[in-house]
Design a protein around this motif. Structure first.
Motif, PDB file in Angstrom:
ATOM      1  N   GLN A 304      13.482   8.464  -7.527  1.00 55.79           N
ATOM      2  CA  GLN A 304      13.320   8.773  -8.691  1.00 55.79           C
ATOM      3  C   GLN A 304      14.449   9.470  -9.270  1.00 55.79           C
ATOM      4  N   LYS A 305      15.051  10.370  -8.556  1.00 55.68           N
ATOM      5  CA  LYS A 305      16.046  11.353  -8.773  1.00 55.68           C
ATOM      6  C   LYS A 305      17.337  10.545  -9.181  1.00 55.68           C
ATOM      7  N   THR A 307      17.477   7.148  -9.807  1.00 51.81           N
ATOM      8  CA  THR A 307      17.080   6.596 -11.253  1.00 51.81           C
ATOM      9  C   THR A 307      17.326   7.459 -12.349  1.00 51.81           C
ATOM     10  N   ALA A 308      17.005   8.658 -12.459  1.00 55.18           N
ATOM     11  CA  ALA A 308      16.987   9.472 -13.525  1.00 55.18           C
ATOM     12  C   ALA A 308      18.664   9.753 -13.935  1.00 55.18           C
ATOM     13  N   GLU A 309      19.443   9.915 -12.702  1.00 54.90           N
ATOM     14  CA  GLU A 309      20.909  10.209 -12.767  1.00 54.90           C
ATOM     15  C   GLU A 309      21.404   9.204 -13.215  1.00 54.90           C
ATOM     16  N   SER A 311      20.170   6.587 -15.224  1.00 53.73           N
ATOM     17  CA  SER A 311      19.889   6.496 -16.658  1.00 53.73           C
ATOM     18  C   SER A 311      20.651   7.650 -17.479  1.00 53.73           C
ATOM     19  N   ALA A 312      20.898   8.589 -17.000  1.00 53.12           N
ATOM     20  CA  ALA A 312      21.685   9.746 -17.911  1.00 53.12           C
ATOM     21  C   ALA A 312      23.212   9.179 -18.108  1.00 53.12           C
ATOM     22  N   SER A 315      23.190   6.434 -20.575  1.00 54.88           N
ATOM     23  CA  SER A 315      22.812   6.765 -21.859  1.00 54.88           C
ATOM     24  C   SER A 315      24.320   7.499 -22.313  1.00 54.88           C
TER      25      SER A 315
END
Length: 354
Positions: A304-305, A307-309, A311-312, A315
């Motif tokens: 999850q970490k 994936t979040a990085e 995505s950031a 973006s």
């Protein structure tokens, strides 16, 4: 030390404090109840909460934490619900066999998973569900010896499971919603929990034991164990809120079953409680389930970490592409027939000076 490392260290510290303090208070209370005959569990819990509140009030006076008031109705409802769940668990133990009571405690994890899935849209992977199944099976083998059913006991157990699950889910959601720490939430809810049990405790204990808590013979030895139990309870209550706030209600329940296994082991080693191969097999299976749960949760957390990085970063890249000024500022060129030439570059400082 990075913020992530500090958070992990804090979580490990909270889990360790919870295990040590919980096992300690169980051993202390077992001596108080079994050896000294003080069987008033609900009243004792109300004293635990009163001492916890007084300790936190002293800590607040010494400015060890900051008082942060929030929705008083939420605090009162949460405190009364927590106190009610403790009373119902004690009633469940009183009106059921020990084996059925252990089954009640085992049912808290599936109930919590169900409630979080239905109302909070939280997803539990197949691997996590499998590890929880192994854990519950192991604890069941180690602790469930007899199953004697009765209507009143079953109803009380059902109410105990539901109230406990909702209270623990609220412990986590309130801390995140109102941005309060575990200490701040415990300080504000403790009086409501304590008063709920202080009022109902003598009645419930009298119903379960046919004795009057106020007529008990309080010898110096009994008083010493009560004081010790109350002091340890400060750490137990604090670590409970801390663990649920830092992890999740399900993780706290998994930790609770680890405590159960440790209590069985300590009971055999220190108090010479009867121990069988069934207990040993169950504890080993439960430990396998705990290890699997910890491993899969760690893997999913890292995924999850990552994936979040990702995505950031994606973006940020899209924003750079969509804003022509950013590409010019970064040295982007202008395409001509002869190739790419350097852009004159817009400089905000020059424009301001012009």
């Amino acid at each position: 030390m990075s913020e992530g490392q500090r958070y992990q260290l804090g979580t490990i510290g909270a889990l360790s404090l919870s295990v040590v303090s919980s096992v300690s208070i169980v051993i202390c209370n077992k001596a108080l109840i079994s050896t000294l005959g003080f069987t008033f569990a609900t009243t004792l819990t109300s004293w635990h909460l009163l001492v916890t509140f007084c300790s936190l009030h002293v800590a607040l006076w010494m400015k060890w934490f900051e008082h942060k008031p929030f929705d008083p109705r939420a605090v009162m409802g949460f405190g009364i619900l927590n106190g009610t769940s403790i009373g119902l668990l004690n009633l469940s133990l009183g009106f059921n066999s020990v084996g059925f009571y252990q089954m009640t405690k085992l049912a808290i994890i599936p109930c919590t998973v169900l409630l979080e899935t239905l109302f909070f849209r939280k997803k539990f992977s197949r691997t996590v569900q499998l590890s929880l199944t192994v854990l519950l099976m192991g604890v069941g083998i180690a602790t469930v010896t007899d199953l004697q059913l009765n209507v009143l006991g079953s109803i009380l157990s059902l109410l105990a499971v539901v109230t406990t699950c909702v209270a623990q889910i609220m412990t986590n959601t309130i801390q995140k919603k109102f941005k309060v720490s575990s200490t701040q939430l415990l300080y504000q809810s403790c009086p409501y929990q304590a008063m709920t049990l202080f009022v109902t405790g003598p009645f419930l204990d009298g119903l379960l034991t046919n004795q009057n808590v106020f007529a008990f013979n309080y010898t110096p030895q009994v008083l010493a164990f009560i004081v010790l139990s109350c002091l340890i309870s400060v750490s137990v209550n604090f670590s409970t809120f801390l663990v649920i706030g830092k992890t999740s209600p399900v993780t706290y329940q998994v930790l609770g079953h680890l405590k159960t296994c440790l209590v069985l082991a300590f009971g055999y080693v220190l108090l010479r409680d009867p121990f069988s191969w069934q207990n040993i097999l169950g504890i080993l299976i439960a430990i396998v389930g705990m290890v699997l749960y910890s491993y899969y949760c760690s893997v999913e957390s890292q995924q999850q970490k990552a994936t979040a990085e990702a995505s950031a970063l994606l973006s940020q890249a899209k924003e750079s592409e969509s804003d022509p000024l950013l590409s010019v500022e970064n040295g982007g060129g202008i395409l001509t027939d002869g190739g790419v030439t350097s852009a004159p570059g817009w400089n905000s400082n020059k424009d301001l000076q012009a």
